[in-house]
Design an enzyme around this catalytic site. Structure first.
Site, PDB file in Angstrom:
ATOM      1  N   ARG A  85     -10.434 -68.215 -57.755  1.00 26.89           N
ATOM      2  CA  ARG A  85      -9.844 -67.150 -56.962  1.00 26.89           C
ATOM      3  C   ARG A  85     -10.690 -66.862 -55.730  1.00 26.89           C
ATOM      4  O   ARG A  85     -10.177 -66.738 -54.626  1.00 26.89           O
ATOM      5  CB  ARG A  85      -9.720 -65.893 -57.812  1.00 26.89           C
ATOM      6  CG  ARG A  85      -9.259 -64.702 -57.030  1.00 26.89           C
ATOM      7  CD  ARG A  85      -9.721 -63.407 -57.681  1.00 26.89           C
ATOM      8  NE  ARG A  85      -8.944 -63.089 -58.862  1.00 26.89           N
ATOM      9  CZ  ARG A  85      -9.328 -62.145 -59.729  1.00 26.89           C
ATOM     10  NH1 ARG A  85     -10.460 -61.478 -59.542  1.00 26.89           N
ATOM     11  NH2 ARG A  85      -8.590 -61.880 -60.783  1.00 26.89           N
ATOM     12  N   TYR A  86     -11.990 -66.675 -55.929  1.00 23.01           N
ATOM     13  CA  TYR A  86     -12.904 -66.387 -54.823  1.00 23.01           C
ATOM     14  C   TYR A  86     -13.505 -67.712 -54.354  1.00 23.01           C
ATOM     15  O   TYR A  86     -13.715 -68.616 -55.161  1.00 23.01           O
ATOM     16  CB  TYR A  86     -14.041 -65.493 -55.300  1.00 23.01           C
ATOM     17  CG  TYR A  86     -13.632 -64.154 -55.861  1.00 23.01           C
ATOM     18  CD1 TYR A  86     -13.126 -63.153 -55.039  1.00 23.01           C
ATOM     19  CD2 TYR A  86     -13.790 -63.878 -57.219  1.00 23.01           C
ATOM     20  CE1 TYR A  86     -12.781 -61.921 -55.568  1.00 23.01           C
ATOM     21  CE2 TYR A  86     -13.449 -62.647 -57.747  1.00 23.01           C
ATOM     22  CZ  TYR A  86     -12.947 -61.662 -56.912  1.00 23.01           C
ATOM     23  OH  TYR A  86     -12.602 -60.442 -57.427  1.00 23.01           O
ATOM     24  N   ARG A  89     -16.931 -68.685 -56.340  1.00 25.66           N
ATOM     25  CA  ARG A  89     -17.025 -68.533 -57.792  1.00 25.66           C
ATOM     26  C   ARG A  89     -15.819 -69.162 -58.478  1.00 25.66           C
ATOM     27  O   ARG A  89     -14.704 -69.056 -57.959  1.00 25.66           O
ATOM     28  CB  ARG A  89     -17.018 -67.044 -58.158  1.00 25.66           C
ATOM     29  CG  ARG A  89     -18.330 -66.349 -57.967  1.00 25.66           C
ATOM     30  CD  ARG A  89     -18.115 -64.841 -57.774  1.00 25.66           C
ATOM     31  NE  ARG A  89     -17.665 -64.546 -56.424  1.00 25.66           N
ATOM     32  CZ  ARG A  89     -17.257 -63.367 -56.009  1.00 25.66           C
ATOM     33  NH1 ARG A  89     -17.232 -62.347 -56.833  1.00 25.66           N
ATOM     34  NH2 ARG A  89     -16.864 -63.191 -54.762  1.00 25.66           N
ATOM     35  N   CYS A  98     -12.215 -66.815 -80.461  1.00 23.01           N
ATOM     36  CA  CYS A  98     -13.221 -65.745 -80.458  1.00 23.01           C
ATOM     37  C   CYS A  98     -13.433 -65.312 -81.907  1.00 23.01           C
ATOM     38  O   CYS A  98     -12.539 -65.471 -82.725  1.00 23.01           O
ATOM     39  CB  CYS A  98     -12.708 -64.524 -79.692  1.00 23.01           C
ATOM     40  SG  CYS A  98     -12.152 -64.893 -78.027  1.00 23.01           S
ATOM     41  N   CYS A 102      -9.608 -59.238 -79.857  1.00 29.75           N
ATOM     42  CA  CYS A 102      -9.543 -57.848 -79.427  1.00 29.75           C
ATOM     43  C   CYS A 102      -8.107 -57.533 -79.035  1.00 29.75           C
ATOM     44  O   CYS A 102      -7.475 -58.304 -78.304  1.00 29.75           O
ATOM     45  CB  CYS A 102     -10.466 -57.625 -78.233  1.00 29.75           C
ATOM     46  SG  CYS A 102     -12.126 -58.253 -78.534  1.00 29.75           S
ATOM     47  N   CYS A 105      -7.138 -57.518 -75.258  1.00 25.02           N
ATOM     48  CA  CYS A 105      -7.643 -58.641 -74.451  1.00 25.02           C
ATOM     49  C   CYS A 105      -6.747 -58.947 -73.247  1.00 25.02           C
ATOM     50  O   CYS A 105      -5.531 -59.046 -73.369  1.00 25.02           O
ATOM     51  CB  CYS A 105      -7.754 -59.882 -75.323  1.00 25.02           C
ATOM     52  SG  CYS A 105      -8.365 -61.308 -74.405  1.00 25.02           S
ATOM     53  N   ARG A 107      -6.618 -61.718 -71.827  1.00 23.52           N
ATOM     54  CA  ARG A 107      -6.091 -63.088 -71.951  1.00 23.52           C
ATOM     55  C   ARG A 107      -5.342 -63.249 -73.270  1.00 23.52           C
ATOM     56  O   ARG A 107      -5.382 -64.281 -73.912  1.00 23.52           O
ATOM     57  CB  ARG A 107      -7.210 -64.125 -71.838  1.00 23.52           C
ATOM     58  CG  ARG A 107      -7.942 -64.054 -70.529  1.00 23.52           C
ATOM     59  CD  ARG A 107      -8.292 -65.400 -69.929  1.00 23.52           C
ATOM     60  NE  ARG A 107      -8.900 -65.197 -68.628  1.00 23.52           N
ATOM     61  CZ  ARG A 107     -10.220 -65.089 -68.412  1.00 23.52           C
ATOM     62  NH1 ARG A 107     -11.060 -65.224 -69.407  1.00 23.52           N
ATOM     63  NH2 ARG A 107     -10.672 -64.886 -67.202  1.00 23.52           N
ATOM     64  N   ASP A 266      -6.140 -54.043 -67.463  1.00 21.92           N
ATOM     65  CA  ASP A 266      -5.168 -54.817 -66.707  1.00 21.92           C
ATOM     66  C   ASP A 266      -3.770 -54.543 -67.258  1.00 21.92           C
ATOM     67  O   ASP A 266      -3.612 -54.122 -68.391  1.00 21.92           O
ATOM     68  CB  ASP A 266      -5.478 -56.314 -66.829  1.00 21.92           C
ATOM     69  CG  ASP A 266      -6.820 -56.654 -66.192  1.00 21.92           C
ATOM     70  OD1 ASP A 266      -7.089 -56.138 -65.090  1.00 21.92           O
ATOM     71  OD2 ASP A 266      -7.591 -57.420 -66.794  1.00 21.92           O
ATOM     72  N   ASP A 303      -8.893 -54.782 -61.372  1.00 16.91           N
ATOM     73  CA  ASP A 303      -8.616 -56.164 -61.009  1.00 16.91           C
ATOM     74  C   ASP A 303      -7.163 -56.165 -60.543  1.00 16.91           C
ATOM     75  O   ASP A 303      -6.253 -55.929 -61.333  1.00 16.91           O
ATOM     76  CB  ASP A 303      -8.812 -57.076 -62.236  1.00 16.91           C
ATOM     77  CG  ASP A 303      -9.324 -58.441 -61.839  1.00 16.91           C
ATOM     78  OD1 ASP A 303      -9.194 -58.808 -60.651  1.00 16.91           O
ATOM     79  OD2 ASP A 303      -9.842 -59.160 -62.714  1.00 16.91           O
ATOM     80  N   LYS A 310     -11.113 -57.995 -57.564  1.00 15.85           N
ATOM     81  CA  LYS A 310     -11.597 -56.742 -58.141  1.00 15.85           C
ATOM     82  C   LYS A 310     -11.973 -55.779 -57.031  1.00 15.85           C
ATOM     83  O   LYS A 310     -12.614 -56.178 -56.065  1.00 15.85           O
ATOM     84  CB  LYS A 310     -12.831 -57.003 -59.007  1.00 15.85           C
ATOM     85  CG  LYS A 310     -12.544 -57.861 -60.232  1.00 15.85           C
ATOM     86  CD  LYS A 310     -13.787 -57.992 -61.107  1.00 15.85           C
ATOM     87  CE  LYS A 310     -13.556 -58.886 -62.307  1.00 15.85           C
ATOM     88  NZ  LYS A 310     -13.347 -60.305 -61.973  1.00 15.85           N
TER      89      LYS A 310
END
Ligand SMILES: *Cc1c(COP(=O)(O)O)cnc(C)c1O
Ligand code: SF4
Length: 346
Positions: A85-86, A89, A98, A102, A105, A107, A266, A303, A310
């Site tokens: 995206r950037y 990075r 995981c 969670c 999450c 994702r 998000d 975000d 962000k």
């Protein structure tokens, strides 16, 4: 690329009535569930802050307005497993599993879907993309949880990244110090420190997650020269109040973890029941500033949808009147600051 094994509890055994068990299976069909034994031990009673983060809730199915990928990560993915995206990075999704899934999450669409880690072929094409883009100086390993990979697979990824000259910094985003602290071994740390500079951002959301075990994991990592940051998600009913957040942030510093981001939730489908108004986050930041060590104050960020990046939010925006700025301090006092630059004689 292989995963470690991770023991988890049987969630239905935790449920006290039949109604909860039935709801559970309808949620799990859509969004997978897993709770590591270590994390399950942190539950003090049904419905507490740990429970809410890991036990499926029927509300997850009553949320169909939002997108499953509001940050447009799929469209920002030039090759599978990489989000760029950037300019400087890139995020490399090396794992989709995981120790705990969670419930909030970001994702949710990705984690727990099939159990295979990023394939060697996909990894090679992601590495080729990074290698061909000299602007990429910072690679964030994410997922899922990268520390679910076994040491050999992680070593492979890290040495391939380190072989790319322009990759200056490697970051690992992991919730393992919280959800599977026993994964953090001296062997793992000894391996990671060969690839410095390596930074780790971990993910504590509640003071009850700071235990002797997570403290030990963070100390081992920090002793290996890895600077530790923390990304907290602002979660309704879990940490959306000043007392909990102040306690979390100041205790994180005590275990050598520097608060980095406080994330506004998000707009991800299936997570609406956790969302707070932005005013709650601003209130928390206002309360932290000036009343806790500056090092304990994270950047509160949204975000933006569509992968627009962000943006940090500050409780009191700058007011200007000509050369004078009016800034509000931690006591709520409005203070004038003269924004003048004297031209020095040559
Ligand atoms: C958050 C994020 C990063 C890293 O951002 P920092 O502000 O440098 O921590 C990079 N890429 C994507 C897609 C992200 O969401
Ligand atoms: S550990 Fe991170 S990636 Fe995994 S389910 Fe939790 S929030 Fe999502």
């Amino acid at each position: 690329m292989r995963y470690i094994t991770c023991k988890s509890i049987s969630i239905p055994d935790l449920m006290t009535n039949r109604h909860d068990k039935e709801n559970l299976s309808s949620v799990i069909e859509v969004y997978p569930a897993r709770v590591s034994i270590s994390y399950a031990k942190l539950i003090r009673q049904p419905g507490d802050a740990i429970w809410k983060q890991c036990i499926p809730d029927i509300s997850e199915l009553h949320d169909d307005i939002q997108s499953s990928d509001p940050l447009a990560e799929t469209s920002l993915s030039p090759v599978p497993g990489l989000i760029h995206r950037y300019p400087d990075r890139a995020v490399l999704l090396v794992s989709n599993c995981c120790p705990v899934y969670c419930r909030f999450c970001m994702r949710k669409r990705h984690v727990g879907a099939g159990d295979a880690p990023l394939s060697r072929a996909a990894l090679d094409s992601a590495l080729a993309y990074i290698g061909a883009n000299p602007a990429i100086r910072d690679v964030v390993l994410s997922g899922g949880d990268p520390l679910m990979l076994d040491d050999t697979s992680l070593h492979h990824v890290l040495s391939k990244l380190r072989a790319i000259n322009h990759v200056a910094v490697i970051r690992i985003g992991t919730r393992v110090p919280v959800t599977l602290p026993e994964r953090v071994s001296t062997e793992l740390c000894g391996m990671l420190k060969q690839f410095h500079p390596v930074f780790i951002n971990t993910h504590f959301n509640h003071p009850n997650e700071i235990t002797p075990e997570s403290t030990r994991a963070c100390a081992l990592l920090a002793d290996s020269g890895i600077p530790l940051g923390n990304q907290t998600v602002l979660l309704r009913g879990v940490n959306d109040n000043i007392e909990t957040m102040r306690c979390l942030m100041t205790r994180l510093l005590e275990i050598r973890v520097r608060p980095y981001y406080l994330h506004q939730m998000d707009l991800v489908r299936g997570t609406a029941h956790f969302r707070t108004p932005v005013s709650t986050g601003l209130e928390i930041i206002r309360a932290l500033r000036g009343f806790s060590s500056g090092m304990a104050v994270p950047n509160y960020v949204i975000d933006l949808p569509g992968g627009k990046g962000k943006v940090p939010l500050l409780p009191d925006a700058v007011e200007r009147d000509g050369d004078t700025l009016y800034l509000t301090n931690y006591l709520g006092e409005r203070i004038a600051y003269r924004d003048v630059v004297t031209t020095l004689p040559e």
